[in-house]
Design a protein around this motif. Sequence first.
Motif, PDB file in Angstrom:
ATOM      1  N   PHE A 222       0.850  -1.191   0.000  1.00  0.00           N
ATOM      2  CA  PHE A 222       0.000   0.000   0.000  1.00  0.00           C
ATOM      3  C   PHE A 222       0.891   1.248   0.000  1.00  0.00           C
ATOM      4  O   PHE A 222       1.572   1.538   0.975  1.00  0.00           O
ATOM      5  N   GLY A 223       0.888   1.990  -1.106  1.00  0.00           N
ATOM      6  CA  GLY A 223       1.673   3.215  -1.201  1.00  0.00           C
ATOM      7  C   GLY A 223       2.980   2.984  -1.921  1.00  0.00           C
ATOM      8  O   GLY A 223       3.869   2.302  -1.395  1.00  0.00           O
TER       9      GLY A 223
ATOM     10  N   ASP B 231      -1.826   2.323  -5.236  1.00  0.00           N
ATOM     11  CA  ASP B 231      -1.557   3.750  -5.090  1.00  0.00           C
ATOM     12  C   ASP B 231      -2.725   4.527  -5.684  1.00  0.00           C
ATOM     13  O   ASP B 231      -3.513   3.980  -6.475  1.00  0.00           O
TER      14      ASP B 231
ATOM     15  N   ALA C   5      -6.248   2.814  -6.580  1.00  0.00           N
ATOM     16  CA  ALA C   5      -7.272   2.786  -5.537  1.00  0.00           C
ATOM     17  C   ALA C   5      -8.568   3.501  -5.918  1.00  0.00           C
ATOM     18  O   ALA C   5      -9.664   2.973  -5.641  1.00  0.00           O
TER      19      ALA C   5
ATOM     20  N   ILE D 123     -11.148  -2.076  -2.337  1.00  0.00           N
ATOM     21  CA  ILE D 123      -9.792  -2.491  -2.701  1.00  0.00           C
ATOM     22  C   ILE D 123      -9.451  -3.843  -2.087  1.00  0.00           C
ATOM     23  O   ILE D 123      -8.697  -4.640  -2.666  1.00  0.00           O
TER      24      ILE D 123
ATOM     25  N   GLU E 169       2.016  -1.657   4.715  1.00  0.00           N
ATOM     26  CA  GLU E 169       1.379  -0.349   4.651  1.00  0.00           C
ATOM     27  C   GLU E 169       2.477   0.704   4.727  1.00  0.00           C
ATOM     28  O   GLU E 169       3.119   0.875   5.757  1.00  0.00           O
TER      29      GLU E 169
ATOM     30  N   SER F 246       2.203   4.101   3.455  1.00  0.00           N
ATOM     31  CA  SER F 246       1.798   5.493   3.257  1.00  0.00           C
ATOM     32  C   SER F 246       1.671   6.277   4.552  1.00  0.00           C
ATOM     33  O   SER F 246       1.730   7.509   4.548  1.00  0.00           O
TER      34      SER F 246
ATOM     35  N   LEU G 191      -5.715   2.969   5.957  1.00  0.00           N
ATOM     36  CA  LEU G 191      -5.158   1.902   5.134  1.00  0.00           C
ATOM     37  C   LEU G 191      -4.589   0.758   5.977  1.00  0.00           C
ATOM     38  O   LEU G 191      -4.363  -0.330   5.455  1.00  0.00           O
TER      39      LEU G 191
ATOM     40  N   GLN H 196      -7.198  -1.837   6.022  1.00  0.00           N
ATOM     41  CA  GLN H 196      -7.267  -2.453   4.703  1.00  0.00           C
ATOM     42  C   GLN H 196      -6.116  -3.428   4.502  1.00  0.00           C
ATOM     43  O   GLN H 196      -6.297  -4.511   3.921  1.00  0.00           O
ATOM     44  N   ALA H 197      -4.936  -3.058   4.977  1.00  0.00           N
ATOM     45  CA  ALA H 197      -3.785  -3.951   4.853  1.00  0.00           C
ATOM     46  C   ALA H 197      -4.023  -5.241   5.624  1.00  0.00           C
ATOM     47  O   ALA H 197      -3.712  -6.343   5.154  1.00  0.00           O
TER      48      ALA H 197
ATOM     49  N   SER I  72      -6.584  -7.426   3.869  1.00  0.00           N
ATOM     50  CA  SER I  72      -6.150  -7.931   2.563  1.00  0.00           C
ATOM     51  C   SER I  72      -5.346  -9.213   2.666  1.00  0.00           C
ATOM     52  O   SER I  72      -5.055  -9.850   1.653  1.00  0.00           O
TER      53      SER I  72
END
Length: 366
Positions: A192-193, A217, A237, A243, A260, A262, A267, A270-271, A274
């Motif tokens: 992520f990022g 991203d 994203a 996502i 992660e 960012s 997020l 979300q990480a 996922s």
Amino acid sequence: MEIKAALALEGGAKLTEETVTLDKFGEDDILIENRAAGLCASDAGQLSGAKPGVLFPLLSGHEGSGVVVEVGSNITHLKRGDHVATCAVGECCECPTCKSDLTNMCPVSAKPGLAAAYRLSDHFTFNGEPVAVTAPGATFATHTICDSSYVTKIDEDISFEVAALLGCAVMTGVGSVLNTAKVRPGSTVVVFGLGGVGLNVVDGAQLAGAERIIGIDVNPNKDAVGRQFGMTDFLCAPDHDNIVEAIHEITGGGADYAFECSGVKPLVQQAVDSTQPDWGIVTLVGIPSDPQLDMSLRDILSGRTITGFYFGKMSGRSGMAHLAELYLDGKLHCDKLVSDRYSLEQINSGFDAMNAGDAIRGVVNY
């Protein structure tokens, strides 16, 4: 000696080029003529004035490289003319912590180095008054005095631009893969990022032998960039309503590893979501401005691991030397990180580009 430096006279102010005095050279110190300095979000965070306890005036910069001008009487491993890189995480190489593989937080050098911005420097003064520095190397200046525990000799075949990034962006990203998460060959990884650190996570994942590397991203231009580092899939994203579902579809139920990078707090969840619930490993690389996370214990009790570490759990001096070898062997793509180049006078433009998300890694060239 009188040098030029980019100073933040107060929190949130633009950097201004000032004449600063550099002195008090000690027996364990190294005088370095800086040749390149990376621009990092961590610098921007301290310069903003939002972090309590950071002192001003502040001479920032913690990714740097240069040439040794003078060494103290106790220094035997470096000499005048050597090319070197500096790092905020020092390594004394002698204490029990340094001799173990448990951590990179050397109590003699690493922890004091990370706290540099919260005390006044021993070496830099402005208008007769001491200033603070973000890191012992203080790279936003034409010259610096640095304790030898923060300095590593670098092969002259490595450009100063690349060498400057070894001490943070490369170390944090690659180290998070190899040392913190310990990614296994054949695994699936989601990142992520895709900034400077995130791209180094991608680079570390391909080095570790990951079979599928998914980058995420908000900038669609990161698709082409990420593939230069070994990314196999890209998700922009804003193009996806969910996502996490998109990641599950690609991976067949969730990734083995998530990073992660960012520092955007939402997020983090979300990480976590996922990854595979029974064995997923989530590594928190970016640092949210709000460190408090709301998370269900079921996210962990199911079998996931949530972890993190400063600078990817990679020791400073030995870590930079190892990364330099990997780059020279063609196993890392550090030269592809530099997207923009600035003079010291243009440093504010570099931070503007970084904050706008237009840069991968900006570098100041002296």
